[in-house]
Design a protein around this motif. Structure first.
Motif, short mmCIF file in Angstrom:
data_model
loop_
_atom_site.label_atom_id
_atom_site.label_comp_id
_atom_site.label_asym_id
_atom_site.label_seq_id
_atom_site.Cartn_x
_atom_site.Cartn_y
_atom_site.Cartn_z
N SER A 49 48.34 34.91 35.48
CA SER A 49 47.05 34.29 35.72
C SER A 49 46.02 34.96 34.84
CB SER A 49 46.65 34.39 37.21
OG SER A 49 46.60 35.75 37.61
N GLU A 51 41.94 36.30 34.80
CA GLU A 51 40.75 36.64 35.58
C GLU A 51 39.62 36.93 34.60
OE1 GLU A 51 42.01 39.91 37.99
OE2 GLU A 51 43.39 38.69 39.18
N CYS A 52 38.96 35.87 34.18
CA CYS A 52 37.95 35.98 33.13
C CYS A 52 36.87 34.92 33.37
CB CYS A 52 38.60 35.80 31.77
SG CYS A 52 37.52 36.19 30.37
N ARG A 81 34.49 41.98 34.09
CA ARG A 81 35.90 41.87 33.69
C ARG A 81 36.20 40.64 32.87
NH1 ARG A 81 39.51 42.48 37.91
NH2 ARG A 81 38.02 42.54 39.62
N CYS A 82 37.23 40.80 32.03
CA CYS A 82 37.97 39.70 31.42
C CYS A 82 39.38 40.22 31.24
CB CYS A 82 37.37 39.26 30.10
SG CYS A 82 38.28 37.88 29.36
N ARG A 85 46.46 38.86 34.26
CA ARG A 85 47.21 39.52 35.33
C ARG A 85 48.66 39.04 35.33
NH1 ARG A 85 46.46 38.65 41.93
NH2 ARG A 85 48.62 39.27 42.43
N LYS A 216 48.07 44.51 33.88
CA LYS A 216 46.86 43.79 33.52
C LYS A 216 46.37 44.32 32.17
CE LYS A 216 43.96 42.38 36.66
NZ LYS A 216 42.89 42.33 37.69
N TYR A 220 37.90 45.82 31.74
CA TYR A 220 37.21 45.95 33.03
C TYR A 220 36.19 47.06 32.86
CZ TYR A 220 36.32 46.48 38.02
OH TYR A 220 35.70 46.53 39.25
#
Length: 246
Positions: A49, A51-52, A81-82, A85, A216, A220
């Motif tokens: 996935s 997360e950004c 964060r960018c 994961r 990850k 971050y």
């Protein structure tokens, strides 16, 4: 009358040797492929996935160098964060890592900045973790730093080396997963050289597994989040040996 064994010619012996060696070579080639090839040309579907949150972005981009197509993680000012994961080995489902297993994770990275204080890689625990991240790599004040984080939340600095904005550096981390400090371990290679940790070992014994763990990559921000940061990443690999990811 007894039948005499036929004498093989040198060419016949060479052909026989090649026939025997071929399955072995094929097996070795298959093993060399490793667990996961996160080549950027495949797109972000190689990750479990992303997360950004916008306006941040994780995209594939031309590097303009011999690196070709790379992943570009951009964390804008005002966000923390960018990151990507986990990994996907089939383009759809998340790959599950396991306890009591050995993994090597390799990548190359080019940073837009080496100042501030931000995370570029985590061995992150999900869910219900005693250790939020057993292993974590940060960049702070011009140095890349690898930490082991205990169940009590203590950050133990294992290693640090200077890095500069705009330079490409290669990293490979070996992890043997274990939920006890006596069974788990971590190794680190930096630009092709195996590193020595703060305790003078090249394989640091520590607890590396919680309820479940995933890698990850990205950015971050542990600082105030005001700085735009970009992490360009290439040559992402996961395997069971250093040779799989180097």
């Amino acid at each position: 009358m007894a039948t005499r064994a036929r004498k093989r010619t040198p060419s016949a012996l060479a052909a026989l040797a090649a026939a025997v060696a071929w399955p072995l070579l094929s097996s070795a080639s298959a093993q060399a492929a490793g667990i996961w090839n996160g080549d950027a040309s495949k797109g972000t579907g190689v990750f479990g996935s992303v997360e950004c949150p916008a306006p941040g972005s994780l995209v594939t981009a031309a590097s303009g160098t011999a690196h070709g197509t790379i992943f570009r993680y951009t964390k804008p000012g005002g966000d923390i964060r960018c990151e990507s994961r986990g990994i996907s080995t089939d383009g759809s489902s998340r790959h599950a890592f396991a306890n009591d297993s050995t993994y090597y994770l390799g990548w190359e990275s080019q940073l837009s900045s080496a100042t501030g204080d931000f995370v570029v890689w985590q061995w992150k625990s999900y869910p219900n973790a005693q250790q939020n991240y057993p292993l974590i790599m940060t960049v702070k004040d011009g140095s890349a730093r690898l930490f082991h984080v205990t169940t009590g939340g203590d950050w133990k600095l294992l290693w640090s080396k200077p890095v500069a904005a705009g330079d490409w550096n290669a990293f490979a981390i070996g992890v043997h997963t274990a939920d006890s400090a006596s069974a788990g371990w971590v190794e680190l290679y930096f630009n092709g050289t195996k590193q020595t940790f703060a305790d003078n070992s090249t394989r640091y014994a520590c607890r590396t597994w919680d309820s479940a763990n995933e890698p990850k990559w990205g950015v971050y921000d542990r600082d105030d989040g005001s700085t735009t940061l970009t992490n360009r990443i290439d040559s992402l690999r996961v395997g069971t040996s250093y040779a799989d990811v180097s």
